[in-house]
Design an enzyme around this catalytic site. Structure first.
Site, PDB file in Angstrom:
ATOM      1  N   GLY A 130       0.822  -1.200   0.000  1.00 16.02           N
ATOM      2  CA  GLY A 130       0.000   0.000   0.000  1.00 16.02           C
ATOM      3  C   GLY A 130       0.857   1.252   0.000  1.00 16.02           C
ATOM      4  O   GLY A 130       2.066   1.201  -0.275  1.00 16.02           O
ATOM      5  N   GLY A 132       3.864   0.975   2.506  1.00 17.23           N
ATOM      6  CA  GLY A 132       4.875   0.019   2.070  1.00 17.23           C
ATOM      7  C   GLY A 132       5.705   0.545   0.909  1.00 17.23           C
ATOM      8  O   GLY A 132       6.935   0.391   0.875  1.00 17.23           O
ATOM      9  N   ALA A 137       1.021  10.006   2.841  1.00 14.26           N
ATOM     10  CA  ALA A 137       1.330   9.311   1.594  1.00 14.26           C
ATOM     11  C   ALA A 137       0.041   8.860   0.917  1.00 14.26           C
ATOM     12  O   ALA A 137      -0.923   8.509   1.583  1.00 14.26           O
ATOM     13  CB  ALA A 137       2.235   8.111   1.849  1.00 14.26           C
ATOM     14  N   LYS A 183      -1.420   9.152  19.014  1.00  9.52           N
ATOM     15  CA  LYS A 183      -1.859   8.998  17.620  1.00  9.52           C
ATOM     16  C   LYS A 183      -3.320   8.552  17.560  1.00  9.52           C
ATOM     17  O   LYS A 183      -4.077   8.962  16.675  1.00  9.52           O
ATOM     18  CB  LYS A 183      -0.970   7.959  16.921  1.00  9.52           C
TER      19      LYS A 183
END
Length: 293
Positions: A9, A12, A125, A180
Site C-alpha cells: 500500500g 509500504g 502518503a 496517535k
C-alpha cells in the site's frame, strides 16, 4: 541492513522508496499482479519536488517471506489477523515493527515470540496506483518497544535515520500510541463520514463543534487532558489540511476501514452509553462500509 517490508500500500511503497537508498530491501505484497508490475516498472516516488524511480532488488509474494534483520508490517488492520497467523506459522527469528493505526491489535501481537516493536508514522502518503506513491507530507517515524530489548531498537532507529526520512525512538509505547489514537479517532471517521479533507474539521464551524465533542469523549476514555488532546487534533488537522485521511480513502475505494481498531477500541475501553458521538461515528462508518460492498 537487510530489511523486509510487508505490504504494497501507500506506506509500504513509501518505506521501500526511501529505505532502498541505504539498505537492502525486500518488498512483500499480496497480489502477484502488483509484484510483476513493480518488477517491470519499479516504484515511482513523487515527493512534490521531484519524481524518481526506485527498483527494489526483490519483490515477492508475502507467502515467500524469509528472515530479515527487521520486518516492517505495513498492512492495514483488517488484513492483520490473517498475516499474524502466517507469521506464527513461519516462526522467523526476525524483529517485527508494526505500523498500524489504532490499538486494537496490541494484545494479538504481544503473543508473538519475536521482538515486537511499534512504529508511529507522521508522513502523509497516497498510493496513486500499484507502482506509484505520492509523498504528501514529510514527518518522521517514531519507534518504541512493545516486547523486546530497547538497545537494539535504538540502534535500529539510528541506522535507519536520514535527514530526508527521519526515525526516532521513545520509551513509552502506550503514550505514543494513545497520542496517535486520539487524532485518528477524531479526524479519520469525521472526514470519512462527511467526505471532506482533514482541514475541514477545524475550519468548518459546525464540523469543528462535532470534532470537539468527539475529542472530549476520547480524551476521557484515554484519561488525557481534553485541551492537550484537542491541541494534538488541531495541529495534525492543520498540518495535513489538504490531505485525505486513510479512512476516507478506504470508504471512497469501497474497502474495509480500521474503525474497529480505532473507534471500536475506544468503545471497548469506555461505556457506549456515555460516548454518544463515538458510538454514532462507529456505526456510521460501518454503514458506509456496508454500502460500499
Amino acid at each position: 541492513m537487510d530489511i523486509g517490508i510487508i505490504g504494497g500500500g501507500s506506506l509500504g511503497l513509501l518505506l521501500t522508496s526511501y529505505l532502498h537508498k541505504e539498505h537492502q530491501v525486500s518488498l512483500y505484497v499480496r497480489r502477484k499482479e502488483q509484484a510483476k508490475l513493480i518488477q517491470k516498472r519499479g516504484i515511482t516516488l513523487d515527493t512534490g519536488d521531484e519524481v524518481c524511480k526506485v527498483f527494489p532488488p526483490k519483490v515477492k509474494d508475502v507467502r515467500e517471506l524469509v528472515r530479515h534483520d527487521v520486518l516492517f508490517v505495513a498492512v492495514k488492520q483488517p488484513d492483520l489477523p490473517e498475516l499474524l497467523a502466517f507469521i506464527k506459522e513461519k516462526s522467523l527469528q526476525s524483529s517485527y515493527v508494526f505500523l498500524q493505526n489504532g490499538m486494537g491489535h496490541i494484545e494479538d501481537i504481544k503473543g508473538l515470540p519475536q521482538s515486537i516493536y511499534i512504529g508511529i508514522v507522521d508522513h502523509g502518503a497516497k498510493k496513486e496506483d500499484d507502482t506509484k506513491v505520492k509523498h504528501l507530507g514529510r514527518g518522521k517515524i517514531t519507534l518504541s518497544s512493545l516486547k523486546g530489548a530497547t538497545d537494539p531498537l535504538i540502534k535500529l532507529a539510528d541506522a535507519l535515520h536520514t535527514d530526508s526520512f527521519p526515525f526516532t525512538y521513545t520509551k513509552d509505547w502506550r503514550s505514543l500510541l494513545e497520542g496517535k489514537l486520539i487524532v485518528n479517532a477524531v479526524i479519520n471517521p469525521l472526514t470519512a463520514i462527511f467526505d471532506v479533507p482533514n482541514g475541514d474539521i477545524i475550519h468548518k464551524e459546525s464540523l469543528r463543534k462535532i470534532a470537539r465533542q468527539l475529542t472530549k469523549e476520547t480524551a476521557r476514555v484515554l484519561k488525557m487532558e481534553e485541551e492537550e488532546a484537542w491541541d494534538k487534533v488541531e495541529r495534525v488537522a492543520s498540518i495535513t489540511a489538504k490531505n485525505t485521511s486513510s479512512m476516507r480513502a478506504d470508504i471512497l475505494q469501497g474497502r474495509r476501514t480500521e474503525v474497529e481498531a480505532i473507534t471500536g477500541y475506544i468503545l471497548k475501553l469506555g461505556e457506549p452509553q456515555n460516548l454518544p458521538f463515538t458510538t454514532f461515528v462507529y456505526y456510521a462508518i460501518l454503514t458506509l462500509e456496508e454500502r460500499g460492498k
